[in-house]
Scaffold this active site. Structure first.
Site, PDB file in Angstrom:
ATOM      1  N   LYS A 147      22.755  53.448 -13.744  1.00 42.37           N
ATOM      2  CA  LYS A 147      21.780  52.412 -14.126  1.00 42.37           C
ATOM      3  C   LYS A 147      20.915  52.112 -12.918  1.00 42.37           C
ATOM      4  O   LYS A 147      21.355  52.291 -11.780  1.00 42.37           O
ATOM      5  CB  LYS A 147      22.507  51.129 -14.549  1.00 42.37           C
ATOM      6  CG  LYS A 147      21.646  50.186 -15.358  1.00 42.37           C
ATOM      7  CD  LYS A 147      21.647  50.581 -16.823  1.00 42.37           C
ATOM      8  CE  LYS A 147      20.656  49.821 -17.649  1.00 42.37           C
ATOM      9  NZ  LYS A 147      20.849  50.083 -19.087  1.00 42.37           N
ATOM     10  N   ASP A 194      14.951  50.472 -20.332  1.00 41.55           N
ATOM     11  CA  ASP A 194      15.817  49.322 -20.631  1.00 41.55           C
ATOM     12  C   ASP A 194      14.851  48.130 -20.665  1.00 41.55           C
ATOM     13  O   ASP A 194      13.644  48.321 -20.891  1.00 41.55           O
ATOM     14  CB  ASP A 194      16.909  49.158 -19.552  1.00 41.55           C
ATOM     15  CG  ASP A 194      18.016  48.182 -19.976  1.00 41.55           C
ATOM     16  OD1 ASP A 194      18.892  48.581 -20.754  1.00 41.55           O
ATOM     17  OD2 ASP A 194      17.995  47.008 -19.550  1.00 41.55           O
TER      18      ASP A 194
HETATM   19  P1  NDP Z   1      12.718  44.992 -24.102  1.00 35.93           P
HETATM   20  O1  NDP Z   1      12.160  44.845 -22.748  1.00 35.93           O
HETATM   21  O2  NDP Z   1      12.017  45.834 -25.086  1.00 35.93           O
HETATM   22  O3  NDP Z   1      12.948  43.555 -24.748  1.00 35.93           O
HETATM   23  C1  NDP Z   1      13.711  42.616 -24.074  1.00 35.93           C
HETATM   24  C2  NDP Z   1      13.878  41.423 -24.971  1.00 35.93           C
HETATM   25  O4  NDP Z   1      14.832  40.547 -24.431  1.00 35.93           O
HETATM   26  C3  NDP Z   1      12.609  40.615 -25.111  1.00 35.93           C
HETATM   27  O5  NDP Z   1      12.613  40.055 -26.380  1.00 35.93           O
HETATM   28  C4  NDP Z   1      12.763  39.554 -24.030  1.00 35.93           C
HETATM   29  O6  NDP Z   1      12.041  38.365 -24.316  1.00 35.93           O
HETATM   30  C5  NDP Z   1      14.245  39.293 -24.102  1.00 35.93           C
HETATM   31  N1  NDP Z   1      14.774  38.862 -22.805  1.00 35.93           N
HETATM   32  C6  NDP Z   1      14.824  39.576 -21.663  1.00 35.93           C
HETATM   33  N2  NDP Z   1      15.372  38.874 -20.691  1.00 35.93           N
HETATM   34  C7  NDP Z   1      15.669  37.682 -21.226  1.00 35.93           C
HETATM   35  C8  NDP Z   1      16.280  36.509 -20.729  1.00 35.93           C
HETATM   36  N3  NDP Z   1      16.663  36.423 -19.456  1.00 35.93           N
HETATM   37  N4  NDP Z   1      16.467  35.499 -21.584  1.00 35.93           N
HETATM   38  C9  NDP Z   1      16.073  35.558 -22.876  1.00 35.93           C
HETATM   39  N5  NDP Z   1      15.479  36.648 -23.402  1.00 35.93           N
HETATM   40  C10 NDP Z   1      15.302  37.677 -22.590  1.00 35.93           C
HETATM   41  O7  NDP Z   1      14.229  45.493 -23.866  1.00 35.93           O
HETATM   42  P2  NDP Z   1      15.204  46.279 -24.874  1.00 35.93           P
HETATM   43  O8  NDP Z   1      14.980  45.858 -26.271  1.00 35.93           O
HETATM   44  O9  NDP Z   1      15.124  47.711 -24.525  1.00 35.93           O
HETATM   45  O10 NDP Z   1      16.631  45.764 -24.366  1.00 35.93           O
HETATM   46  C11 NDP Z   1      17.289  44.644 -24.929  1.00 35.93           C
HETATM   47  C12 NDP Z   1      18.778  44.745 -24.658  1.00 35.93           C
HETATM   48  O11 NDP Z   1      19.299  45.949 -25.234  1.00 35.93           O
HETATM   49  C13 NDP Z   1      19.180  44.808 -23.187  1.00 35.93           C
HETATM   50  O12 NDP Z   1      20.431  44.182 -23.029  1.00 35.93           O
HETATM   51  C14 NDP Z   1      19.338  46.296 -22.932  1.00 35.93           C
HETATM   52  O13 NDP Z   1      20.183  46.565 -21.841  1.00 35.93           O
HETATM   53  C15 NDP Z   1      19.963  46.727 -24.249  1.00 35.93           C
HETATM   54  N6  NDP Z   1      19.857  48.146 -24.597  1.00 35.93           N
HETATM   55  C16 NDP Z   1      18.658  48.790 -24.638  1.00 35.93           C
HETATM   56  C17 NDP Z   1      18.599  50.108 -25.008  1.00 35.93           C
HETATM   57  C18 NDP Z   1      17.311  50.839 -25.160  1.00 35.93           C
HETATM   58  O14 NDP Z   1      17.346  52.003 -25.536  1.00 35.93           O
HETATM   59  N7  NDP Z   1      16.179  50.252 -24.886  1.00 35.93           N
HETATM   60  C19 NDP Z   1      19.817  50.877 -25.287  1.00 35.93           C
HETATM   61  C20 NDP Z   1      21.012  50.095 -25.280  1.00 35.93           C
HETATM   62  C21 NDP Z   1      21.015  48.790 -24.924  1.00 35.93           C
HETATM   63  P3  NDP Z   1      10.920  37.812 -23.283  1.00 35.93           P
HETATM   64  O15 NDP Z   1       9.881  38.900 -23.163  1.00 35.93           O
HETATM   65  O16 NDP Z   1      10.423  36.563 -23.902  1.00 35.93           O
HETATM   66  O17 NDP Z   1      11.652  37.593 -21.987  1.00 35.93           O
HETATM   67  O1  2IT Z   2      21.742  50.554 -22.046  1.00 36.35           O
HETATM   68  C1  2IT Z   2      21.402  51.683 -22.447  1.00 36.35           C
HETATM   69  O2  2IT Z   2      22.213  52.447 -22.986  1.00 36.35           O
HETATM   70  C2  2IT Z   2      20.015  52.091 -22.260  1.00 36.35           C
HETATM   71  N1  2IT Z   2      19.210  51.303 -21.777  1.00 36.35           N
HETATM   72  C3  2IT Z   2      19.576  53.470 -22.653  1.00 36.35           C
HETATM   73  C4  2IT Z   2      19.922  54.459 -21.573  1.00 36.35           C
HETATM   74  C5  2IT Z   2      19.398  55.849 -21.793  1.00 36.35           C
HETATM   75  O3  2IT Z   2      19.636  56.668 -20.875  1.00 36.35           O
HETATM   76  O4  2IT Z   2      18.770  56.155 -22.811  1.00 36.35           O
END
Ligand code: NDP
Ligand code: 2IT
Length: 448
Positions: free
Chosen positions: A126, A166
């Site tokens: 990460k 992420d």
């Molecule tokens: P994005 O950047 O697309 O979206 C993040 C979202 O989370 C936004 O809605 C943001 O709102 C909110 N957010 C971020 N930080 C905070 C905070 N401190 N408090 C409240 N809201 C918050 O990210 P992803 O959708 O990619 O990721 C979301 C989650 O999913 C994370 O935990 C990530 O690790 C996990 N994840 C992502 C994967 C991927 O493929 N993208 C895979 C597996 C897990 P705002 O803009 O208002 O802060």
């Molecule tokens: O938390 C996660 O699994 C991710 N943000 C995706 C990682 C990846 O290598 O696609």
């Protein structure tokens, strides 16, 4: 508790006193795998747990970049290469002001077991930066990504370490990062990053994969309970990549997501976040320089609950899709009081350990992050396969593989829990199944 597990948890706490998020994950994983440790006394002699909680490598670096007014800024960049026993380090990059070593170590540690669960050959890693993309222009984002990659490129490669997106890192950022990697390395090694655009080696379905995977996993759990998604109401947090993919698939399966949220509050949309206009608006908001969940409430005339989280809203299924520790014990109590039966973790470590325990003890079926959100990294690994083959699968082919992988993750977790007499405990089952493969590979490869 096994003396060995207890000792390693205590030693890890003593060694990393300023890393609460990392310690939270270590405690969760190590207590879950206790029955495996008891069955394998040889692990203690080989210091397997002491090794697994210590990253193979932690890289920390300066990122200097210039804003549109010509002012210079400095952020901190990181890459944690946590465990490479079963494949090249693989995991996302997070750009968010809250990023620090503890957050990235918890995410990297979690990624080891998640990636193992996918059944695909990927290790755990990460990275990211405390850079805040909110309010930055496109040119500023590009210059930051170029500066970040100028250092990162010397540590990664298609067979070494393969970053992805992420929080704060999506398709646009991956494009700028790849451009800089290619410029410096002078080679078309597009397997070095995943989540790329379709014109330069991206995989179909990667943008949707995490959210779709959440629902494919949920379908397996509901099937186990002789239940189905159709007609169910969902409470979601977040409005980014994962929340968008989940809301899209919920709508396709005949369910209705009634909330989404951001850092400053949540939106309640009783008609559901369904239909192309609303779902596309999530993408637009996420891409906007002024991204703010309030925009949705204003555009579609819904209630905006400033400064609040959505867990008090009544629903059948709860899916946090934003960030870590958004569900504390008090919030878990609200979810139970709402009569929920299911809770699936789209985000990484969205709940505290005591909140998860409370949900489980009160009859809520918990699908843990490392299983539920593994669809994203799974399709990332499929993107790597397609890059190696120099050939791309159709959307239907990738989607079918994603579906099969999510089913395997569910089935393997359930089987691991059953094998150790833990019933249908998908949290412990996921940890046991994920750990088993990594442990065996580490033992086979000798002391390292
Ligand atoms: P994005 O950047 O697309 O979206 C993040 C979202 O989370 C936004 O809605 C943001 O709102 C909110 N957010 C971020 N930080 C905070 C905070 N401190 N408090 C409240 N809201 C918050 O990210 P992803 O959708 O990619 O990721 C979301 C989650 O999913 C994370 O935990 C990530 O690790 C996990 N994840 C992502 C994967 C991927 O493929 N993208 C895979 C597996 C897990 P705002 O803009 O208002 O802060
Ligand atoms: O938390 C996660 O699994 C991710 N943000 C995706 C990682 C990846 O290598 O696609």
């Amino acid at each position: 508790m096994s003396d060995y597990v207890k000792r390693v948890i205590e030693e890890t706490k003593a060694k990393n006193p300023n890393e609460p998020e990392f310690l939270q994950t270590v405690e969760e994983v190590l207590t879950s795998i206790e029955p495996v440790i008891e069955k394998h006394p040889e692990y203690e002699k080989a210091a397997l747990l002491e090794r697994i909680v210590e990253p193979e490598r932690v890289i920390e670096f300066r990122v200097a970049w210039m804003d549109d007014e010509g002012k210079a800024h400095v952020n901190r960049g990181y890459r944690i290469q946590f465990n490479g026993a079963i494949g090249p380090y693989k995991g996302g990059l997070r750009f968010h002001p809250s990023v620090n070593l503890s957050i990235l170590k918890f995410l990297g540690f979690e990624q080891i077991f998640k990636n193992s669960l996918t059944t695909l050959p990927i290790g755990g890693g990460k990275g990211g930066s405390d850079f805040d993309p909110h309010g930055k222009s496109d040119a500023e984002i590009m210059r930051f990504c170029q500066a970040f990659m100028t250092e990162l490129q010397r540590h990664i490669g298609p067979d070494t370490d393969v970053p992805a997106g992420d929080i704060g890192v999506g398709g646009r950022e991956i494009g700028y990062l790849f451009g800089q990697y290619r410029r410096i390395r002078d080679a078309y090694e597009n397997g070095v990053l995943t989540g790329k655009g379709l014109t330069y080696g991206g995989s179909l379905i990667r943008p949707e994969a995490t959210g779709f995977g959440v629902l494919y996993y949920a379908e397996q759990v509901l099937k186990h309970e002789n239940d189905s998604i159709e007609g169910k109401t969902f409470v979601l947090s977040g409005y980014g990549n994962v929340a968008w993919g989940a809301a899209t698939k919920i709508a396709q399966l005949g369910g209705k997501a009634v909330t989404i949220s951001g850092h400053n509050g949540y939106v309640y949309d009783p008609d559901g976040i369904v239909g192309e206009e609303k779902l596309n608006y999530l993408l637009e908001m996420r891409a906007s320089r002024h991204a703010n969940i309030k925009m949705y409430a204003e555009k579609f005339g819904c209630e905006f609950h400033e400064g609040e989280k959505p867990w008090g809203v009544k629903a059948d299924v709860y899916i946090p899709c934003a960030t870590q520790n958004e569900v504390t014990l008090d919030e878990a109590k609200k979810i139970v009081a709402n009569g929920a039966k299911y809770y699936f973790e789209g985000a990484n470590m969205p709940a505290t350990n005591e909140a998860v325990k409370y949900l489980q003890e009160n009859g809520v079926i918990v699908g843990p992050a490392k299983a539920v959100n593994a669809g994203g990294v799974s399709v990332s690994a499929l993107e790597m396969s397609q890059n190696s083959m120099r050939y791309g699968w159709s959307a239907e082919e990738v989607d079918a593989k994603l579906h099969d992988i999510m089913k395997s993750i569910h089935d393997n977790s359930a089987a691991a829990a059953a094998e150790y007499g833990l019933g249908y405990d998908l949290v412990k089952g996921a940890n046991i199944a994920g750990f088993a493969k990594v442990a065996e590979a580490m033992m086979a490869q000798g002391l390292f």
